[in-house]
Design an enzyme around this catalytic site. Sequence first.
Site, short mmCIF file in Angstrom:
data_model
loop_
_atom_site.label_atom_id
_atom_site.label_comp_id
_atom_site.label_asym_id
_atom_site.label_seq_id
_atom_site.Cartn_x
_atom_site.Cartn_y
_atom_site.Cartn_z
N PHE A 1 31.40 14.68 -110.48
CA PHE A 1 30.91 14.75 -111.85
C PHE A 1 31.92 14.09 -112.78
O PHE A 1 33.14 14.22 -112.60
CB PHE A 1 30.69 16.20 -112.30
CG PHE A 1 29.58 16.91 -111.59
CD1 PHE A 1 28.30 16.38 -111.53
CD2 PHE A 1 29.82 18.14 -110.98
CE1 PHE A 1 27.28 17.06 -110.88
CE2 PHE A 1 28.80 18.83 -110.33
CZ PHE A 1 27.52 18.28 -110.28
N GLU A 2 31.38 13.47 -113.80
CA GLU A 2 32.15 12.72 -114.78
C GLU A 2 33.24 13.54 -115.48
O GLU A 2 34.25 13.01 -115.90
CB GLU A 2 31.13 12.21 -115.83
CG GLU A 2 31.61 11.20 -116.78
CD GLU A 2 30.44 10.74 -117.67
OE1 GLU A 2 29.31 10.60 -117.16
OE2 GLU A 2 30.67 10.55 -118.86
N GLY A 3 33.01 14.84 -115.62
CA GLY A 3 34.01 15.69 -116.27
C GLY A 3 35.30 15.78 -115.48
O GLY A 3 36.34 16.16 -116.02
#
Lengths: 263, 263, 317, 317
Positions: A60-62
């Site tokens: 995930f981008e986070g």
Amino acid sequence: MTTETMTRARQRDYTASELLAVMAGRLLEDGQVVFAGVGIPLLAATLAQRLHGPGLTILFEGGTIGAFVEPGQLPPSTNEQRCTRRANMVLSSTDVLLLLQRGYVDIGFMGGAQIDQYGNLNSSFIGDPENPTTRLPGTGGGNDISSLTQMIVAMKHEKRRFVEKVDFITSPGFIRGGTSRRDAGLPAGGMYRVVTDLTVMGFDEQTKRMKVLALHPGVSLEEVRDNTGFPLLAADRIETTEPPSERELQVLRHLDPDKLYIA
Amino acid sequence: MTTETMTRARQRDYTASELLAVMAGRLLEDGQVVFAGVGIPLLAATLAQRLHGPGLTILFEGGTIGAFVEPGQLPPSTNEQRCTRRANMVLSSTDVLLLLQRGYVDIGFMGGAQIDQYGNLNSSFIGDPENPTTRLPGTGGGNDISSLTQMIVAMKHEKRRFVEKVDFITSPGFIRGGTSRRDAGLPAGGMYRVVTDLTVMGFDEQTKRMKVLALHPGVSLEEVRDNTGFPLLAADRIETTEPPSERELQVLRHLDPDKLYIA
Amino acid sequence: MSEAYLELRRRTAERDRSLREKVMSLEEAAALVKDGDKVGIGGSTLSRTPMAMIWALIRAGKKRLSCSRSIMSSEGELLFGSGASEHVLTSWFSQGIVWGVSKVMRLYTESKRARFEEWSHMAVGMRFKAGAMGVPFLPMRSMMGSGVLARLPDARQIDCPFTGEKLVLVPALNPDVALIHVQRCDAFGNAQMDGLQFMDIDLAMAANRVILTTERIVSNDQIRRAPDQTKIPFMAVDAVVEVPFGCAPHECYGVYEPFFKHLDMYAELIRKDPAKGIAHYLDRYVYGPKSWTEYLSLIGVEEMLDAARRGRRIHDD
Amino acid sequence: MSEAYLELRRRTAERDRSLREKVMSLEEAAALVKDGDKVGIGGSTLSRTPMAMIWALIRAGKKRLSCSRSIMSSEGELLFGSGASEHVLTSWFSQGIVWGVSKVMRLYTESKRARFEEWSHMAVGMRFKAGAMGVPFLPMRSMMGSGVLARLPDARQIDCPFTGEKLVLVPALNPDVALIHVQRCDAFGNAQMDGLQFMDIDLAMAANRVILTTERIVSNDQIRRAPDQTKIPFMAVDAVVEVPFGCAPHECYGVYEPFFKHLDMYAELIRKDPAKGIAHYLDRYVYGPKSWTEYLSLIGVEEMLDAARRGRRIHDD
């Protein structure tokens, strides 16, 4: 397929979003490293993990590697702690995006607001970018993901979303087709599949134009073309996908009981 | 100073290394951020912390911010866990070096094998670099430190070490003097002080040549010049340093009871 | 135009990056390294040196390894002395300042039997970092005006297109294989490191293959309870070898300090006669023992206990 | 040629970087921010948003703040709606996908009352990283061929001097001030962060001033027992403010999850009429309360307890 069977197939006991999530999830293979966006991609990737890909690694981008999102605890974006549920690693968002650039990711998996025949995505402006009708939220990591890896895009099949030319290229597909993506400075990655609630599409090897590969049960090529704002290519032999199974729907609904993403 | 007092002052109860460590430590001010090399710099900075600089922040190349090295537990380089004793932060060695480039460091504090009249340091080759008499261990972080911050160099005062032109510029001082350092692409930092067991030196503002600022007790300017391989400038008024105090020597010896660095 | 980048990606794409167990022996891991490989070595000076893996590579008779490390210590001398390597890329190379300038390093480099390619410490870090980021270079502001830069044809000086100022661009370094020792990891290779990390994370991500040695293998469940402590992800790791005291006679942060007596003995040995000294040391401590455990036995339990006692008290206060 | 670099260094050199206490109130910290400042905001979307500090800046009547963040959420709408900011630099700006496209963001940007400067997420990260490293730019491989790059005069495309391939260079972003919220730090500003770090470390090192808000202040001794957990060093920090629930109604990793009911209420409020909705929200929740504690009381103890219960169970297994 006869009209009768088509009608029967359309009397389905699942929503368009559920169909989309199931069909998208099937495209992922066990052992792959998948960079998933929020919404249907996150949900479909988690579904794939539970059904046929226990070794599927979700990024995930986070800043999360190898998460296993908990049923009923879907995150509101890819930046909240729910994304790190049973993750193998948490790292900075810059560093997780750099994995795309370094070549660690097999598949980028995103939704889309508007797409064109070359797979370019627009999530920035509807209308003239200098004077837009609608300012959309923007690229996020979308541009980075689509620039740097093979892409699967999952979206609703509507004519206003499938346009001949996007108002703005937020996330590049094959740009103007042919070698234009590579010529622009993007030698790696590119569009792999577009999956919708009607069909699964790929791209022509030479022209890089969108091409129907398979139809969902009860859907005709005509119906797909009617819902598409540009001329669609079609594979010589178009497959028909298997309808969502009981098990797929059951697990999917267990994951999103509040219908956050499968409304 | 008469010959008699000079002789008396030389009947000192401390070694040259101890004198060097004490004099070097005095150059550091409370509240400064000091990037210290191993050996005398590490020792002198720790001494300064204990004597007059409780708020002196010591950085080590291995990746340590704000360490307080333990007496009798001096590290064999700046890369061992002893360097992190009571540290405020441990980070990667690349990141700690980047603090120099970002401008967080007030003073770089190093030893040296060979130095020239412009403060250039050589720790790479004695003789022709292509065919050296001695291959020395190399720059380590020395080049980065001297390129990016104000420098204090602590070294033994010997003619073979203070040469007109170093065999090789490992760590740049003022290069060929004048504006040559800036012209080379190094607009920040530069040599601030060279402290030896004989003297404390600075650099002429215009020519950037080495200049005697102060002499240690019992040392004459002549003696310094005799031990220097190039013509030394001298300040109009040369100070005389205070001899090491009981307290300074006591704390120093407590820090290095095994005489690892003050042999 | 982009062949180098596509080749880099190809080498990563073809690795099995799935969540899978990859525990093996030192010998099996050594077989993953080929003669002539570019080998990146984790840790720095006497810290978290992947000594057991280097020991295994020397025993396996590897040749022409081109080795890079932030700072090289005695492990570099073993690589030279054994003939496993004739080229090191580092910023500093000697056993350690307290032992004077290393005689073996001098012998090999001054006689040109081996090459010591010197970059600044930050430059080594930037080269690994560029490799980890998948970019061909990174800009930096040191080395200019020095002899160090003058001897490096691979670095370039430019005028910044934004500011006009002078900068140095250093090229990415993507080793064929990285050797990294950690305090703990799981069977998949999720590595958690305590204390000083040096350049290990960038090195791991830059390399085309990573061999992890570890003090102990822990469960994946334990890793998942503190995922923000994972420093190297499993998908970047190709081999996991459990080797307690795997850095001996160097240190492993929080577990053991350097084995100073052994290092003094080694220094004394090579001071007298570097060629004979290193040969003797290799015979006795590298080729001689049947296993890493036997190597540790030769060093002796007393030193092991002493190093471990010192190592574990780092944050006792 | 090097004026920008020397100015950057001057601004760092003149900060008091000594080991000193710097605990103050939200109001005192707000006084460190000037109208027109470039403000970098930590966290991302609903995570570790320095909401209390933003709240304090709006209450202090700041104007023309140029705000940058990896991803902007409702805090960006408060900044627009209050007139504190007319420019944000980010990769994505909306309350969150589950609430649809933000009406306030649309109102302000479509009417050109404020500007939303869009860079890719990685580009924002590279800009902070360049700022943190003290280099004028960093190279990267995305954005090419897109409309995003075409609208960014500050980015440049080059042919790589090493490989000839096309690259994008993005310029360093050094905010005047960074606002960062952490789980714990000491009175000197040594900050330890759990879980997702987003771009906060690079942002902190890039900024010319850092204001830390923290769930709790711990002793320096506690920090020193785990120095490898310190993510931002004290010398980069200019103010420390203890603000429990300082991200509400957003989340703080491991401490509390988002206050979903409050966020739903907010979304509903601005959906009907963005202009009136945001004005009403600001009156009631930002300008109205006498203190952050009173603001929390308005949100309500029930939501606080619920968010904290959810927040603390992240690694319960």
